[in-house]
Design a protein around this motif. Structure first.
Motif, short mmCIF file in Angstrom:
data_model
loop_
_atom_site.label_atom_id
_atom_site.label_comp_id
_atom_site.label_asym_id
_atom_site.label_seq_id
_atom_site.Cartn_x
_atom_site.Cartn_y
_atom_site.Cartn_z
N LYS A 166 0.82 -1.21 0.00
CA LYS A 166 0.00 0.00 0.00
C LYS A 166 0.86 1.26 0.00
O LYS A 166 0.60 2.22 -0.75
N VAL A 167 1.88 1.29 0.84
CA VAL A 167 2.73 2.48 0.94
C VAL A 167 3.50 2.70 -0.37
O VAL A 167 3.55 3.80 -0.90
N ASP A 168 4.09 1.60 -0.90
CA ASP A 168 4.84 1.71 -2.16
C ASP A 168 3.94 2.14 -3.31
O ASP A 168 4.34 2.93 -4.17
N SER A 169 2.73 1.60 -3.33
CA SER A 169 1.78 1.97 -4.39
C SER A 169 1.43 3.46 -4.32
O SER A 169 1.33 4.14 -5.35
N PHE A 170 1.26 3.96 -3.09
CA PHE A 170 0.96 5.39 -2.91
C PHE A 170 2.13 6.25 -3.40
O PHE A 170 1.93 7.25 -4.09
N ILE A 171 3.35 5.85 -3.03
CA ILE A 171 4.55 6.60 -3.45
C ILE A 171 4.67 6.61 -4.97
O ILE A 171 4.91 7.65 -5.58
N LYS A 172 4.47 5.45 -5.57
CA LYS A 172 4.61 5.35 -7.02
C LYS A 172 3.53 6.16 -7.74
O LYS A 172 3.80 6.83 -8.74
N ARG A 173 2.30 6.11 -7.23
CA ARG A 173 1.20 6.85 -7.86
C ARG A 173 1.42 8.36 -7.72
O ARG A 173 1.20 9.12 -8.67
N ALA A 174 1.85 8.80 -6.55
CA ALA A 174 2.13 10.22 -6.34
C ALA A 174 3.24 10.69 -7.28
O ALA A 174 3.17 11.77 -7.87
N PHE A 175 4.25 9.86 -7.43
CA PHE A 175 5.36 10.17 -8.33
C PHE A 175 4.86 10.27 -9.77
O PHE A 175 5.22 11.19 -10.52
N ASP A 176 4.00 9.33 -10.18
CA ASP A 176 3.45 9.34 -11.54
C ASP A 176 2.64 10.61 -11.82
O ASP A 176 2.75 11.22 -12.89
N ILE A 177 1.81 10.99 -10.87
CA ILE A 177 0.96 12.18 -11.06
C ILE A 177 1.82 13.43 -11.20
O ILE A 177 1.59 14.27 -12.09
N CYS A 178 2.82 13.56 -10.32
CA CYS A 178 3.68 14.74 -10.36
C CYS A 178 4.45 14.82 -11.68
O CYS A 178 4.48 15.86 -12.34
#
Length: 462
Positions: A263-275
């Motif tokens: 969950k944490v890694d998915s959040f980090i990766k998604r936030a990175f993708d959006i930015c």
């Protein structure tokens, strides 16, 4: 019962006996590795807070970056040692080594903040300096540790780790080097027998046993008290490719899939993708307009080519590309790979394919959540190699879809792109994709993005 006991050491293969006598011992190599890693960690954290001091300005009131670094460094070192950030089992795996170091840094930084708060000294230190210093330290520590651990053997001058391989009753494991023979029998619970085994495992970091199925329980009992990471080869599990052990109602289970990210890694990766995708779309807006006009001027039809691709969880999605072929010759299912000098491609299309500009609209797919910046490249449903569909070539093909497909990936920076003429073109990409899924980290994503710029123009881009 005869055994073959071998010590696997890749660095010991090749040099002459004369050279070997001058090589440092494994204990010395381990000491070099740990000392070098500690020094690297401290320099990265010191450099991070020095960067904060330089960026925030030495004249700023409360910008005591040196004092903050002096407090956080010993706290980090104690936390890292206590968290086994320098343990042999951890530093042999770069991903775990980086994770443990970053965990220690977070704990140390949190401790500094709590200490400052309880001593009512928080007003004396700049919050900006602490925040910038912490973020800079995270980046420096993550990148430097990853690079150091991957090149550790070259840096310290040899292999500091030892793996003992035991072949029981002729079941010799691949790669073992026979050093001696022993009459150790795990079914004979004699202290002298255990002493001989302990002597064989002295200074080893890991022991791997190859034995028959009926002897596994005996070996498991014998190695429980060996005070070393002990493993038994079970070749029957190869086809299941287990990820680890689980439990159901008190009974052990084999974990065969759990998704590549928590969950944490998915959040980090998604936030990175959006930015990244949001910033990139704004920055490339002018280029999008120029390419769209050029496509429309050369040939009639839509600016974008929309094709169904296989996404995360094997769910299909509609992927965007700039149209590079004539409308009447576009291959919606991807049955025919694009060839060099393909007459279906327009002049504008040839340029944007050569420079990978045709892929840029997929930033929209990233922003929508269908794709990621980094991941396995999505394939068309009808993609083939040697007249075989991709999933007919390798039964592991659908495993690659455990994560979102990406704009770029590990296979692309290794040069595995372009037409899939032979089956190896697919298997090479698949192997890279599975390797990426098994060893994901945000640092690897950043590294892949940076290396992608080197292969934007590639001989296989046509």
């Amino acid at each position: 019962m005869n055994l073959e006991i071998g010590r696997f050491d890749a660095s010991s293969v090749g040099p002459s006996a004369a050279r070997a006598r001058w090589q440092p011992s494994r204990t010395q190599l381990r000491a070099r590795l740990v000392a070098g890693l500690i020094l690297l960690d401290l320099l990265c954290i010191f450099g991070g807070f020095m960067t904060a001091g330089l960026l925030y300005g030495p004249a700023k009131e409360g910008n005591h970056w040196l004092e903050i670094a002096a407090i956080i460094l010993p706290l980090y070192l104690v936390t890292a040692i206590n968290g086994h950030a320098y343990a042999a089992g951890v530093i042999q795996e770069p991903f775990r080594g980086v994770s443990r170091a970053l965990q220690a840094l977070v704990v140390a930084a949190g401790a500094v903040i709590l200490i400052a708060f309880y001593l009512k000294a928080s007003d004396s230190f700049s919050r900006a300096t602490i925040a910038i210093g912490f973020m800079a330290s995270v980046v420096l520590l993550g990148i430097a540790r990853d690079m150091f651990l991957r090149k550790a053997r070259k840096i310290v001058g040899g292999n500091p780790f030892s793996i003992v391989v035991i072949g029981d009753a002729g079941a010799v494991a691949n790669g073992s080097i026979v050093l001696a023979e022993s009459n150790f029998d795990p079914d004979d619970h004699c202290p002298m027998m255990y002493d001989r085994l302990a002597t064989s495992l002295k200074d080893a970091d890991r022991v791997v046993v190859a034995c028959s199925a009926e002897r596994r329980m005996s070996w498991a009992r014998a190695l429980k008290g060996a005070n070393i990471q002990s493993e038994i080869i079970v070749p029957e599990l190869l086809s299941l490719a287990p990820l680890g052990l689980g439990e159901w109602n008190g009974t052990p289970t084999l974990v065969v899939a759990d998704g590549p990210l928590g969950k944490v890694d998915s959040f980090i990766k998604r936030a990175f993708d959006i930015c990244v995708s949001g910033v990139a779309l704004l920055a490339l807006l002018a280029l999008f307009v120029v390419v769209a006009v050029a496509i429309k001027l050369e040939s009639q039809g839509p600016v974008f080519f929309v094709q169904t691709r296989i996404g995360r969880g094997n769910k299909m999605f509609r992927m965007l590309k700039f149209r590079s072929m004539r409308v009447e010759q576009c291959d919606g299912d991807g049955n025919t790979s694009t060839m060099r000098d393909d007459d279906r491609i327009t002049r504008v299309g040839r340029f944007i394919r050569k420079t990978s500009i045709d892929e840029l609209p997929q930033l929209v797919n990233v922003l929508l959540g269908d794709m990621s910046i980094v991941g396995p490249r999505p394939h068309a449903i009808g993609s083939k190699a040697e007249n075989k569909l991709f999933w007919e070539i390798d039964e592991r093909y659908f495993h690659r879809h455990a994560a979102k497909p990406g704009l770029t990936g590990l296979a692309q920076i290794r040069g595995f792109r372009g037409a899939t003429m032979v089956q190896a073109d697919l298997t090479n990409r698949l192997q890279s994709d599975l390797e990426y899924l098994n060893h994901w980290s945000i640092w690897k994503d950043i590294r892949i993005i940076l290396l992608t710029f080197k292969v934007l123009i590639h001989k296989n881009a046509f």
